[in-house]
Design an enzyme around this catalytic site. Structure first.
Site, PDB file in Angstrom:
ATOM      1  CD  GLU A   1      -3.046   0.898   2.255  1.00 15.92           C
ATOM      2  OE1 GLU A   1      -3.378  -0.228   2.657  1.00 15.92           O
ATOM      3  OE2 GLU A   1      -3.499   1.957   2.717  1.00 15.92           O
TER       4      GLU A   1
ATOM      5  CE  LYS B   1      -6.304  -2.009   5.197  1.00 11.06           C
ATOM      6  NZ  LYS B   1      -5.464  -1.093   4.428  1.00 11.06           N
TER       7      LYS B   1
ATOM      8  CG  ASP C   1       1.619 -17.014  11.409  1.00 10.26           C
ATOM      9  OD1 ASP C   1       0.832 -16.361  10.706  1.00 10.26           O
ATOM     10  OD2 ASP C   1       1.397 -18.192  11.762  1.00 10.26           O
TER      11      ASP C   1
ATOM     12  CG  HIS D   1      -4.452   7.330   0.366  1.00  7.73           C
ATOM     13  ND1 HIS D   1      -5.323   6.299   0.563  1.00  7.73           N
ATOM     14  CD2 HIS D   1      -3.620   7.308   1.425  1.00  7.73           C
ATOM     15  CE1 HIS D   1      -5.023   5.674   1.689  1.00  7.73           C
ATOM     16  NE2 HIS D   1      -4.004   6.279   2.226  1.00  7.73           N
TER      17      HIS D   1
END
Ligand code: MEV
Length: 423
Positions: A85, A265, A281, A378
């Site tokens: 991202e 998130k 992991d 962004h």
């Protein structure tokens, strides 16, 4: 059409690829070329990657970046991050710098124990089971002696074995609920081996073992990261108003699940990137973190904040089962290098770094969302990506960047403008 094949795993790599090309690729030669272009020229290194999993046909690259200037517990870190991202690393680096000028991040490990369980069914009387368990407990330790020997030498091992009655949740259901300290290893293989040996020693005609497995819910393997500063240091103008809005954003993430999930998130953007870069992991971390966010029965924000006596504080508490030895950490050359960049930390130190990057990411997101909105940042990265795809020259790039500096960016608008200037 459903295409079934027998013995696929036994085919040599080239034949696996040929089978894919024959059955799935629109352009067979082009598809094969793409896969091969991602093979490593170093044969040994490629073999290492081939052997990580079954049916490897190529490598899937992700960008590997670093975010410098993280001050954590007064120590300076450059943090390796693996993520696709576009804005995540830029945000981490910016926020790291912002807080390093204000004393940096503080992080504290609140616990390091992990859980594994032997799940079993038993139809008899609970008191007899309890008696059997108490009699057997020493044998359970003995049965795992050879497996735990090295871990005990390092100061870890089995912390406790409890018998848990779960019949309120499910008829006849009980557990051996085992607490572990796995020191610097994530400990999944260790825990599972111990549990399987324990189950073997524990079973009898009345006890039906269903399964033995570690739990990825590790609320007692937890770390806290925090930052604080005077409210007026938070923003150049109207700092009090800005700080209050920031706290409202946190309140909203605690009040409402749709926002809470997106809020968390954003935290995981930073956490997963470091977890991946260090060969840990990330699925285990994700599962455990989200379960923790829902521990009260309602899914909430993982971070919190307050304004008190003119001081703005912002924190994050998360469970993190990480390792700096074992697993991929020393086998994957880049994971090993990541740990070297971090100064070869212990698992506890890595927990602290990862939590701080998560907090930094959350800070960046909330700061942008409550001020300019995230799209301007962004879109700048998005614009750069589109320009790259268009193979624009340096001059064309400069024209496009200038043209879109005060305009919304959409793929079609950028292409249109590019076509105008590309004659
Ligand atoms: C995007 O990857 C992450 C954010 O949506 C996080 C947030 O909304 O807090 C920006």
């Amino acid at each position: 059409m459903f295409k079934k094949i027998q013995g696929f795993s036994k085919l040599p790599k080239q034949e696996k690829i040929q089978w894919l090309a024959d059955n799935y690729f629109h352009d067979k030669e082009e598809g094969k070329k793409i896969l091969e272009s991602y093979w490593n020229q170093d044969k040994k290194l490629q073999e290492l990657h081939d052997d990580f999993i079954e049916n490897t046909i190529s490598n899937f690259y992700m960008p590997y970046a670093v975010a410098p200037n993280f001050t954590i517990n007064e120590k300076n870190y450059t943090v390796p991050m693996v993520i696709e991202e576009s804005s995540v690393v830029a945000a981490a680096a910016l926020v790291a710098k912002f807080w390093s000028d204000k004393g940096g991040f503080k992080a504290t490990v609140l616990g390091t124990t992990k859980i594994g369980q032997v799940h079993f069914m038993y139809k008899g009387d609970f008191n007899s089971l309890k008696e059997y368990f108490n009699k057997k407990k020493n044998d359970l330790y003995k049965a795992t002696d050879s497996i735990t020997k090295n871990m005990r030498k390092r100061g870890g091992g089995i912390v406790d074995i409890e018998l848990r009655d779960k019949t309120n949740e499910l008829d006849n259901y009980y557990q051996l609920h085992v607490t572990f300290d796995t020191k610097d290893s994530m400990g999944a293989n260790f825990i599972n081996s111990v549990l399987e040996a324990m189950a073997k020693a524990f079973k009898n005609d009345d006890i039906q073992i269903v399964m033995s497995i570690l739990s990825n819910y590790v609320p007692d393997c937890r770390v806290r990261a925090e930052v604080s500063c005077k409210v007026e240091e938070l923003y150049e103008k109207d700092a009090q108003h800005y700080a209050e809005k920031f706290i409202q954003a946190l309140n909203i993430a605690n009040a409402e699940v749709h926002r809470a999930v997106t809020h968390n998130k954003g935290i995981m953007n930073g956490i997963d990137a470091v977890v991946l870069a260090t060969g840990n992991d990330f699925r285990a971390v994700e599962a455990g973190v989200h379960a923790y966010a829902a521990r009260t029965g309602k899914y909430k924000s993982l971070s919190g904040g307050k304004i008190e006596n003119g001081i703005f504080s912002f924190w994050l508490e998360i469970p993190l089962a990480l390792g700096t030895v074992g697993g991929m950490t020393k086998i994957h050359p880049l994971a090993k290098l990541s740990l070297e960049i971090l100064g070869n930390p212990s698992a506890e130190e890595l927990m602290q770094v990862v939590a701080c990057v998560g907090l930094a990411q959350n800070f960046a997101a909330l700061r942008a969302l409550t001020t300019t909105g995230i799209q301007s940042g962004h879109m700048k990265m998005h614009l750069n990506n589109i320009i790259k795809q268009l193979n624009a020259t340096k001059e064309q790039t400069a024209i496009l960047l200038d043209y879109f500096k005060d305009k919304p960016v959409s793929h079609s608008d950028v292409v249109k403008k590019f076509e105008e200037i590309n004659y």
